[in-house]
Design an enzyme around this catalytic site. Structure first.
Site, PDB file in Angstrom:
ATOM      1  N   GLY A 270     -70.487 105.196-108.924  1.00 24.42           N
ATOM      2  CA  GLY A 270     -70.004 106.569-108.965  1.00 24.42           C
ATOM      3  C   GLY A 270     -71.023 107.439-109.671  1.00 24.42           C
ATOM      4  O   GLY A 270     -71.888 106.924-110.388  1.00 24.42           O
TER       5      GLY A 270
ATOM      6  N   CYS B   6     -72.442  98.768-110.505  1.00 27.49           N
ATOM      7  CA  CYS B   6     -73.053  99.922-111.176  1.00 27.49           C
ATOM      8  C   CYS B   6     -72.042 100.607-112.100  1.00 27.49           C
ATOM      9  O   CYS B   6     -71.671 100.041-113.122  1.00 27.49           O
ATOM     10  CB  CYS B   6     -73.628 100.866-110.124  1.00 27.49           C
ATOM     11  SG  CYS B   6     -74.833 102.003-110.821  1.00 27.49           S
ATOM     12  N   TYR B   7     -71.544 101.789-111.765  1.00 30.42           N
ATOM     13  CA  TYR B   7     -70.548 102.441-112.634  1.00 30.42           C
ATOM     14  C   TYR B   7     -69.359 101.517-112.877  1.00 30.42           C
ATOM     15  O   TYR B   7     -68.831 101.460-113.998  1.00 30.42           O
ATOM     16  CB  TYR B   7     -70.072 103.759-111.990  1.00 30.42           C
ATOM     17  CG  TYR B   7     -69.038 104.498-112.814  1.00 30.42           C
ATOM     18  CD1 TYR B   7     -69.427 105.384-113.816  1.00 30.42           C
ATOM     19  CD2 TYR B   7     -67.671 104.282-112.609  1.00 30.42           C
ATOM     20  CE1 TYR B   7     -68.479 106.038-114.600  1.00 30.42           C
ATOM     21  CE2 TYR B   7     -66.714 104.929-113.386  1.00 30.42           C
ATOM     22  CZ  TYR B   7     -67.121 105.814-114.376  1.00 30.42           C
ATOM     23  OH  TYR B   7     -66.185 106.459-115.142  1.00 30.42           O
TER      24      TYR B   7
ATOM     25  N   GLU C 239     -74.790  96.220-101.733  1.00 27.67           N
ATOM     26  CA  GLU C 239     -74.348  96.655-100.407  1.00 27.67           C
ATOM     27  C   GLU C 239     -75.427  97.341 -99.583  1.00 27.67           C
ATOM     28  O   GLU C 239     -75.298  97.429 -98.368  1.00 27.67           O
ATOM     29  CB  GLU C 239     -73.119  97.574-100.541  1.00 27.67           C
ATOM     30  CG  GLU C 239     -73.361  98.953-101.159  1.00 27.67           C
ATOM     31  CD  GLU C 239     -73.333  98.960-102.698  1.00 27.67           C
ATOM     32  OE1 GLU C 239     -73.437  97.876-103.305  1.00 27.67           O
ATOM     33  OE2 GLU C 239     -73.233 100.055-103.287  1.00 27.67           O
TER      34      GLU C 239
ATOM     35  N   SER D 126     -62.352 111.150 -73.419  1.00 34.23           N
ATOM     36  CA  SER D 126     -63.562 111.984 -73.346  1.00 34.23           C
ATOM     37  C   SER D 126     -64.734 111.220 -72.744  1.00 34.23           C
ATOM     38  O   SER D 126     -65.726 111.814 -72.336  1.00 34.23           O
ATOM     39  CB  SER D 126     -63.948 112.454 -74.747  1.00 34.23           C
ATOM     40  OG  SER D 126     -64.448 111.355 -75.501  1.00 34.23           O
ATOM     41  N   GLY D 127     -64.626 109.902 -72.736  1.00 34.12           N
ATOM     42  CA  GLY D 127     -65.760 109.105 -72.272  1.00 34.12           C
ATOM     43  C   GLY D 127     -66.624 108.621 -73.426  1.00 34.12           C
ATOM     44  O   GLY D 127     -67.569 107.875 -73.233  1.00 34.12           O
ATOM     45  N   GLY D 128     -66.313 109.064 -74.655  1.00 38.01           N
ATOM     46  CA  GLY D 128     -67.033 108.559 -75.824  1.00 38.01           C
ATOM     47  C   GLY D 128     -66.564 107.138 -76.141  1.00 38.01           C
ATOM     48  O   GLY D 128     -65.620 106.639 -75.529  1.00 38.01           O
ATOM     49  N   VAL D 129     -67.228 106.510 -77.109  1.00 40.59           N
ATOM     50  CA  VAL D 129     -66.923 105.117 -77.426  1.00 40.59           C
ATOM     51  C   VAL D 129     -65.477 104.952 -77.904  1.00 40.59           C
ATOM     52  O   VAL D 129     -64.771 104.027 -77.491  1.00 40.59           O
ATOM     53  CB  VAL D 129     -67.847 104.608 -78.572  1.00 40.59           C
ATOM     54  CG1 VAL D 129     -67.605 103.142 -78.851  1.00 40.59           C
ATOM     55  CG2 VAL D 129     -69.284 104.863 -78.241  1.00 40.59           C
ATOM     56  N   ASP D 130     -65.012 105.878 -78.754  1.00 41.71           N
ATOM     57  CA  ASP D 130     -63.698 105.701 -79.375  1.00 41.71           C
ATOM     58  C   ASP D 130     -62.572 105.826 -78.353  1.00 41.71           C
ATOM     59  O   ASP D 130     -61.705 104.952 -78.263  1.00 41.71           O
ATOM     60  CB  ASP D 130     -63.489 106.723 -80.500  1.00 41.71           C
ATOM     61  CG  ASP D 130     -64.624 106.711 -81.499  1.00 41.71           C
ATOM     62  OD1 ASP D 130     -65.349 105.706 -81.532  1.00 41.71           O
ATOM     63  OD2 ASP D 130     -64.795 107.704 -82.220  1.00 41.71           O
TER      64      ASP D 130
ATOM     65  N   SER E  45     -62.745 105.661 -75.147  1.00 42.38           N
ATOM     66  CA  SER E  45     -62.872 104.656 -74.083  1.00 42.38           C
ATOM     67  C   SER E  45     -62.328 103.309 -74.549  1.00 42.38           C
ATOM     68  O   SER E  45     -61.607 102.617 -73.817  1.00 42.38           O
ATOM     69  CB  SER E  45     -64.337 104.484 -73.663  1.00 42.38           C
ATOM     70  OG  SER E  45     -64.850 105.706 -73.214  1.00 42.38           O
TER      71      SER E  45
ATOM     72  N   LYS F 187     -67.037 102.548 -87.149  1.00 37.54           N
ATOM     73  CA  LYS F 187     -67.617 102.761 -85.817  1.00 37.54           C
ATOM     74  C   LYS F 187     -68.229 101.481 -85.229  1.00 37.54           C
ATOM     75  O   LYS F 187     -68.041 101.176 -84.054  1.00 37.54           O
ATOM     76  CB  LYS F 187     -68.689 103.854 -85.925  1.00 37.54           C
ATOM     77  CG  LYS F 187     -69.187 104.367 -84.610  1.00 37.54           C
ATOM     78  CD  LYS F 187     -68.271 105.420 -84.078  1.00 37.54           C
ATOM     79  CE  LYS F 187     -68.748 106.030 -82.802  1.00 37.54           C
ATOM     80  NZ  LYS F 187     -67.883 107.155 -82.401  1.00 37.54           N
TER      81      LYS F 187
END
Ligand code: XMP
Length: 528
Positions: free
Chosen positions: A63, A90-91, A180, A232-236, A238, A384
């Site tokens: 943070g 870290c924090y 990470e 819409s044809g986007g990945v999500d 579809s 994603k």
């Protein structure tokens, strides 16, 4: 406040408590890469709620604060006694040390930002397979000066004597670096050690378990009712269409609104793909005239976006009544949207919600909140990259799953100034050439986006023996990790030449091609 909803069937094995780090989501993704389910929650989550959720481990994020700042974020002090293994990053580590009686101070002259070799003192448990001398990514202005009772040092760096620490008895661990981030060479080994050796998690977060669970949950939620999805044809959207088709078959109706700002051949491709090839019920709505007439005389980019967004909602409402009634609306909401809109954290001083990260999308074409539908959002726990994997496993081809991002308002924001049919046709032709040539060069998946922009100014050129006075096309091609920052792609000259020649020769109304060599920031990826 928490963003773990009561409807969630699956409990996280690892919980990340977010102290405002830009990397909190990344920690969650990394844990999931080990096939263990993780969620991000507020650092203010009470210990009681943690007990109720009963994760097998907790990670405290980094943070921006210092633990001795007035009003610095503090977790419920009872969490140290829950018996659940905790890793402070870290924090998170500094807070653990401070709360348990150790000392944290400014690392005057010894602050570390960037790569540092980690010198391992105890290569067991947390640091198995973390090579001594390998790079870890540091970003801290404070450091631990003395350890609380019961803690031992596991590793140090040249500037930081307590770079990794542990209280084995209480299962409390801390690292001053960021395992990470990709720059931390053996960061994933450390995360895996925490997840498997220390928390004894099982690897059960896989694409196939997700699909199986999601299908069951959707069936249970929806019963025999009807569901509408704006495709819409986007990945999500579809992936969602494929998932819902598998779960509820013809109870699903997809609505594909063609606002006239799509790439050349895209509406035909989508209808052919979903409707003809996979027999997913898609209603094609030709709204081209409505949209373009609303944009007549509009030059300002924000106004364009607003008009397109509002018209989209209007068309959607009208058509959903015509095709309906529907009980449920399916939305491709993803986990970062959930975290952002819930806001995992509250500023302890002002009581206001604190964003976890800068907003990643300024989407239009979103649907109004007051529509009379119940929501089906089976992707709301996915990142994603996980959606892509799910899409792939359901049989979506690379052409959809790995396609470049495309803005909701489409080509309308890639034409500067007023949008006309003539300019749209011109830009569509130029854009197709860019796509074809980038694909032929084999570089499509090496770049984040590659597209054409049309500028509404004319310049002089000469073709054959004739003087021309026509528009320029800007070629924009960038590399990026997430669209938040970007660099222009160093495309081979021969490829640039080929694209330029083809556009000038084949596209009516264009006599010049310009390559945009601006990074983001200070530029943006789209021109608008
Ligand atoms: P900028 O132009 O802000 O774009 O650098 C960053 C990324 O976001 C995409 N973008 C959008 N994506 N709806 C979307 O889903 C939108 O309205 C939109 N506007 C921009 C852009 O293509 C780039 O990848």
């Amino acid at each position: 406040m928490s963003n773990l909803q009561p409807d969630d069937q699956r409990k996280p094995s690892i919980l990340i408590l977010d102290f405002g780090s830009q990397y909190s989501e990344l920690i969650a993704r990394r844990v999931r890469e080990t096939e263990v389910f993780s969620l991000v929650m507020s650092y203010q989550t009470p210990a009681e709620e943690l007990l109720r959720i009963a994760p097998k481990g907790i990670i405290l994020s980094g943070g921006p604060s210092s633990v001795y700042d007035v009003g610095a974020p503090v977790c419920d002090p009872s969490i140290w006694n829950l018996g659940i293994p905790i890793l402070g990053v870290c924090y998170g580590m500094q807070l653990m040390v401070q709360q348990l009686g150790g000392r944290v101070e400014p690392a005057i002259g010894k602050a570390e930002y960037g790569k540092a070799p980690l010198l391992v003192d105890d290569p067991k448990q947390l640091l198995i397979n973390v090579e001594s001398g390998s790079t870890m990514w540091m970003s801290h202005g404070d450091s631990v000066q003395s350890l609380p009772n019961g803690f031992v040092r596991l590793a140090h760096t040249l500037n930081t004597s307590e770079a990794a620490i542990a209280d084995h008895q209480r299962h409390l661990y801390g690292v001053q670096f960021h395992p990470e981030v990709v720059h931390s060479e053996h960061g994933m080994a450390l995360i895996r050690n925490f997840v498997y050796h220390i928390c004894t998690c099982e690897p059960d977060w896989t694409t196939s378990t997700f699909v199986e669970e999601a299908i069951g949950n959707v069936r249970e939620q929806v019963g025999d009712k009807k569901v509408l999805l704006a495709l819409s044809g986007g990945v999500d959207s579809s992936t969602l269409a494929f998932l819902l088709n598998k779960a509820i078959g013809n109870q699903l109706t997809c609505m594909f609104i063609d606002q006239g700002f799509m790439r050349k051949g895209e509406p035909e491709f989508l209808m052919n793909f979903f409707d003809q090839k996979f027999h997913i019920n898609v209603e094609y709505i030709n709204a081209r005239e409505r949209f373009i007439s609303k944009l007549k005389g509009v030059i300002d980019p924000e106004e364009k976006r607003k008009i397109i967004g509002a018209e989209f909602i209007r068309v959607f409402e009208e058509e959903s009544i015509r095709l309906g009634p529907f009980d449920y609306l399916a939305q491709g909401t993803l986990y970062p949207d959930v975290i952002e809109s819930a806001g995992t954290n509250v500023d302890p001083q002002t009581g206001e919600r604190v964003a976890v990260k800068i907003k990643s999308h300024h989407n239009v074409g979103g649907l109004p909140k007051d529509l009379q539908f119940k929501l089906v959002e089976p992707l709301r726990r996915l990142f994603k990259d996980e959606v892509r994997k799910v899409g792939q496993s359901l049989g979506l081809p690379d052409e959809i799953v790995r396609r470049h991002p495309f803005p909701g308002p489409g080509l309308a924001i890639r034409i500067l100034g007023e949008v006309t049919n003539q300019k749209l046709n011109c830009l569509r032709d130029a854009d197709l050439i860019v796509r074809e040539e980038i694909q032929n060069s084999g570089l499509y998946h090496n770049v984040w986006q590659a597209f054409a922009v049309l500028l509404p100014v004319c310049s002089v050129g000469v073709m054959g023996d004739k003087r021309t006075y026509a528009w320029p096309i800007v070629l924009r091609c960038v590399s990026s990790e997430d669209g938040m920052t970007a660099d222009w792609s160093r495309l081979p000259y021969d490829l640039l030449e080929c694209i330029s020649n083809r556009i000038v020769n084949e596209v009516e109304g264009v006599n010049r091609v310009i390559y945009d060599i601006t990074s983001k920031p200070p530029g943006t990826i789209e021109w608008e």
